[in-house]
Design a protein around this motif. Sequence first.
Motif, short mmCIF file in Angstrom:
data_model
loop_
_atom_site.label_atom_id
_atom_site.label_comp_id
_atom_site.label_asym_id
_atom_site.label_seq_id
_atom_site.Cartn_x
_atom_site.Cartn_y
_atom_site.Cartn_z
N GLU A 64 66.33 -29.44 84.98
CA GLU A 64 65.42 -28.80 85.91
C GLU A 64 64.97 -29.74 87.02
O GLU A 64 64.46 -29.31 88.05
CB GLU A 64 64.22 -28.24 85.14
N LYS A 72 51.00 -20.27 76.90
CA LYS A 72 51.86 -21.18 77.65
C LYS A 72 52.15 -20.63 79.04
O LYS A 72 52.10 -21.35 80.05
CB LYS A 72 53.16 -21.39 76.88
N ARG A 73 52.43 -19.32 79.11
CA ARG A 73 52.74 -18.69 80.40
C ARG A 73 51.53 -18.74 81.33
O ARG A 73 51.67 -19.05 82.52
CB ARG A 73 53.18 -17.24 80.17
N LYS A 133 49.06 -20.83 81.27
CA LYS A 133 48.82 -22.22 81.67
C LYS A 133 49.75 -22.61 82.82
O LYS A 133 49.33 -23.26 83.79
CB LYS A 133 49.02 -23.13 80.47
N GLN A 134 51.04 -22.20 82.70
CA GLN A 134 52.00 -22.50 83.76
C GLN A 134 51.63 -21.78 85.05
O GLN A 134 51.72 -22.35 86.14
CB GLN A 134 53.40 -22.11 83.30
N GLU A 135 51.20 -20.51 84.92
CA GLU A 135 50.80 -19.75 86.11
C GLU A 135 49.58 -20.37 86.77
O GLU A 135 49.48 -20.43 88.01
CB GLU A 135 50.52 -18.30 85.72
N ALA A 174 48.69 -23.55 86.65
CA ALA A 174 49.10 -24.79 87.31
C ALA A 174 49.81 -24.50 88.62
O ALA A 174 49.60 -25.18 89.63
CB ALA A 174 50.01 -25.59 86.37
N LYS A 175 50.64 -23.46 88.62
CA LYS A 175 51.36 -23.09 89.84
C LYS A 175 50.39 -22.58 90.90
O LYS A 175 50.50 -22.92 92.10
CB LYS A 175 52.39 -22.01 89.52
N GLU A 208 43.40 -19.24 89.56
CA GLU A 208 44.07 -18.54 88.44
C GLU A 208 43.22 -17.34 88.05
O GLU A 208 42.00 -17.44 87.93
CB GLU A 208 44.20 -19.51 87.26
#
Length: 552
Positions: free
Chosen positions: A44, A531-532, A534-536, A538-539, A547
Amino acid sequence: MKELALLGDEAVALGALHAGVSASYGYPGTPSTEILESLIAEYEKGGPLAAWCTNEKTALEAALGVSYTGRRTMVTMKHVGLNVASDPFMNGALLGIKGGLVLAVADDPGMHSSQNEQDSRFYAAFAMIPCLEPRSQQEAYDMTREAFDLSERLHVPVLLRLVTRLSHARAGVAPSEPKEQNPLAKAEDKTEWMLLPAYARKNYNALIEKQKDMLSWSEAHRVNKLELDGRDTDLAVITTGTGGNYYEENLDDLASSRGGKLPARLHIGVYPIPMESVRRLCEKAHRVIIIEEGQPLLEERLLGLLPQRLTVSGKLDGTVVRSGELDPDNVRAALGLMPRPSVKADIPALPGRPPQLCQGCPHGESYETIKQAAAGLESVVIAADIGCYALGALPPYSVPETIVCMGASVGMAKGAADSGIKYAIGVIGDSTFLHSGITGLIDAVAANTPMTLVILDNSIVAMTGCQDTMLPSARLKDVVLGIGVHPDHVIELEAKRQLQDENAARFRTELEYPGLSVVFFKRECLEAFRKRKKQEAAKAQSSGNPETGGTV
């Protein structure tokens, strides 16, 4: 290069990267998962290709395709995954491997997260290919690099055998200079890649001829260390893999107990078994103790079939523990040493803490629904499978009756129905269905078997750390319909407690249907949801947007 603190799995991944790997494949399975996760993280960031596959067989077949083009490739799996990949594995030994092909297989002595303790060294011996068994994170890195070179020199796949304690322990690793990837160059002799009988016979004879080179390599290898000078040759000790670490932890006490003189010793870290070293070790010995992590592969081969002068002690005679992991204390007992001094505390017996489904897990709701729908019915069999949902066999659910291997729930439900069970139910997860359940369902479709297959769709490969499934949830129904299950009996239910009565009634209707039904219970895994989100978050934070959160 700077020394790094790495898990054994991470050391293997780094070794593959520095060996010039071009593509890596695998299927998640503890304790091997972190190898490919590390490689995917590099991919990645612009590194070489790394990807999860539907199962271990498809992963190895993709790797064979890479090797055919001259490039280096790695396949990762746990020990039982090698059963799934055994067809291309055994046949792959007969091919003219061009680009180095390494199988990193992590065994699980003690069954921390597995259904058996099988030892992958037996597979390597069965296929007549080299096996490397590191005993430290540094060796895991070094042997991974060496395995690619060896594969290209001998033109065979090479098996790298890991165990749980090495895979999941961290230590310093000193890397060496990376290599470039191999250029793209197809194999020139196509007969080495076509296992038609006439070619396969030729290739098999070539594999037999390679055994001499493999044995010479093993006999001369630096890790297959023979220690005879100044040793007591009446007693010999053979250690393999991490068993060598536990033996060495007891050396001071062993020397003291023997008047300062240690027994002769051979450590084996690469295979085939270096038989000349074994003969030299044992030629004056009256007893040899074999300390090997896993099953008694070496011990069985040294015992043979006929009586002999030498007493061979190990797992088969009870000197070394037969099941579970080795550790310094049970190796100490095998060497005849007294237990270490220890403090004993008068602690009352603690209640058992078996693994459980997460609080609020959708599988719990699904099992409560199945239990409610099946209540009062006679002639019921509920076969489940490997995955988080296997925990539904424990209280408070106690629903599944059988758990065997990936995909077995489908075939066993079919067999139960064929035997005359009226309500035959298979329970399988979404990823496991793609891994090994589809072919069993095809059998059921062909026979219109009167059974109900439950697919617990939590949209993720949950138990091994929330890897993505090979196909998203939205496409699983299309797969089932494409196989030929009647559309009227492909049912999707939302796994929520407030819908339990309604879901149980619909599920009961499908149980009564005298044909094949597939029922999806759908809700996202809680860990995957967290997890999803948290990633969203951060993005969103990186893009300057707050968020917004969410609910399952």
